[in-house]
Design a protein around this motif. Structure first.
Motif, short mmCIF file in Angstrom:
data_model
loop_
_atom_site.label_atom_id
_atom_site.label_comp_id
_atom_site.label_asym_id
_atom_site.label_seq_id
_atom_site.Cartn_x
_atom_site.Cartn_y
_atom_site.Cartn_z
N GLU A 3 0.85 -1.19 0.00
CA GLU A 3 0.00 0.00 0.00
C GLU A 3 0.89 1.24 0.00
OE1 GLU A 3 -2.77 -0.08 3.24
OE2 GLU A 3 -3.69 -1.94 2.55
N PHE A 4 0.46 2.24 -0.75
CA PHE A 4 1.20 3.49 -0.85
C PHE A 4 0.25 4.66 -0.62
CE2 PHE A 4 3.81 0.52 -3.09
CZ PHE A 4 5.11 0.93 -2.84
N LEU A 5 0.75 5.65 0.06
CA LEU A 5 0.04 6.90 0.26
C LEU A 5 0.46 7.86 -0.85
CD1 LEU A 5 -1.52 9.00 2.08
CD2 LEU A 5 0.73 9.52 3.06
N LEU A 6 -0.50 8.46 -1.51
CA LEU A 6 -0.22 9.55 -2.44
C LEU A 6 -0.77 10.82 -1.81
CD1 LEU A 6 -1.09 8.11 -5.99
CD2 LEU A 6 1.07 8.03 -4.74
N ALA A 7 0.10 11.75 -1.50
CA ALA A 7 -0.29 13.02 -0.89
C ALA A 7 0.03 14.12 -1.88
CB ALA A 7 0.45 13.24 0.42
N ILE A 8 -0.98 14.87 -2.27
CA ILE A 8 -0.80 15.96 -3.22
C ILE A 8 -0.60 17.24 -2.43
CG2 ILE A 8 -1.84 17.25 -5.12
CD1 ILE A 8 -3.45 14.66 -5.75
N HIS A 9 0.57 17.82 -2.57
CA HIS A 9 0.92 19.05 -1.87
C HIS A 9 0.79 20.23 -2.81
CE1 HIS A 9 2.87 17.02 1.61
NE2 HIS A 9 3.11 16.08 0.71
N ARG A 10 0.32 21.34 -2.25
CA ARG A 10 0.23 22.58 -3.01
C ARG A 10 0.99 23.67 -2.28
NH1 ARG A 10 -4.22 25.31 -3.74
NH2 ARG A 10 -5.05 24.90 -1.70
N ASP A 11 1.68 24.53 -3.03
CA ASP A 11 2.33 25.70 -2.47
C ASP A 11 1.25 26.76 -2.31
OD1 ASP A 11 3.60 28.15 -2.04
OD2 ASP A 11 5.30 27.64 -3.33
N ILE A 12 0.89 27.06 -1.07
CA ILE A 12 -0.23 27.98 -0.84
C ILE A 12 0.20 29.45 -0.82
CG2 ILE A 12 -1.64 26.28 0.35
CD1 ILE A 12 -0.75 27.46 3.00
N THR A 13 1.50 29.72 -1.02
CA THR A 13 1.96 31.10 -1.00
C THR A 13 2.24 31.65 -2.39
OG1 THR A 13 4.28 30.48 -0.76
CG2 THR A 13 3.00 30.80 1.28
N SER A 14 2.30 30.79 -3.39
CA SER A 14 2.66 31.22 -4.74
C SER A 14 1.43 31.39 -5.59
CB SER A 14 3.59 30.18 -5.38
OG SER A 14 3.75 30.46 -6.75
N THR A 15 1.34 32.53 -6.27
CA THR A 15 0.21 32.73 -7.18
C THR A 15 0.37 31.85 -8.41
OG1 THR A 15 1.33 34.62 -8.18
CG2 THR A 15 -0.27 35.09 -6.44
N ASP A 16 1.61 31.47 -8.74
CA ASP A 16 1.83 30.57 -9.88
C ASP A 16 1.20 29.20 -9.64
OD1 ASP A 16 3.24 32.53 -11.19
OD2 ASP A 16 5.19 31.79 -10.53
N ALA A 17 1.18 28.78 -8.38
CA ALA A 17 0.65 27.45 -8.05
C ALA A 17 -0.86 27.46 -7.88
CB ALA A 17 1.31 26.94 -6.78
N THR A 18 -1.48 28.63 -7.98
CA THR A 18 -2.93 28.72 -7.82
C THR A 18 -3.57 28.78 -9.20
OG1 THR A 18 -2.61 29.97 -5.79
CG2 THR A 18 -4.80 30.04 -6.77
N PRO A 19 -4.18 27.68 -9.62
CA PRO A 19 -4.81 27.68 -10.94
C PRO A 19 -5.99 28.64 -11.00
CG PRO A 19 -4.72 25.45 -10.00
CD PRO A 19 -4.29 26.41 -8.94
#
Length: 116
Positions: A3-19
């Motif tokens: 079993e593997f955990l997939l955790a999706i991380h987002r950079d919450i400080t960058s406007t580039d990372a905000t679609p």
């Protein structure tokens, strides 16, 4: 199979990372298809969950603080379990995550079986 955990991380400080809303709308179908593909291979253990940006941290002495801390740049945007033969296969599955295109990072961790 492990079993593997997939955790999706987002950079919450960058406007580039905000679609943008348009990008989010166009990303939903590929993301749903990616998850459905994992499920069709009978490798999806749990339904993916989206997580709130807020949270709580519990520390020694039962100290509870709100989080994530101001200095933390990343937040977990999704979390689920899959089955794979090994890390290589789990990583190949993770590489298919379409949200990576928008600045997300997918963390892959293998579950360690309980000690008998």
């Amino acid at each position: 199979m492990s079993e593997f955990l997939l955790a999706i991380h987002r950079d919450i400080t960058s406007t580039d990372a905000t679609p943008s809303p348009e990008q989010m709308k166009s990303a939903i179908k590929p993301y749903q298809d990616w998850i459905a593909g994992i499920g069709a291979q009978d490798k999806l253990i749990g339904n993916p969950k989206r997580w709130d940006l807020d949270g709580r941290f519990v520390k020694k002495g039962n100290t509870v603080t709100n989080g994530p801390y101001a200095e933390v740049k990343e937040s977990i945007g999704g979390l689920f379990l899959i089955k794979a033969n090994d890390y290589d296969e789990a990583v190949e599955i993770a590489k298919g995550c379409p949200i990576i295109e928008y600045g997300a990072v997918v963390e892959v961790r293998m579950a360690i079986p309980p000690v008998q």
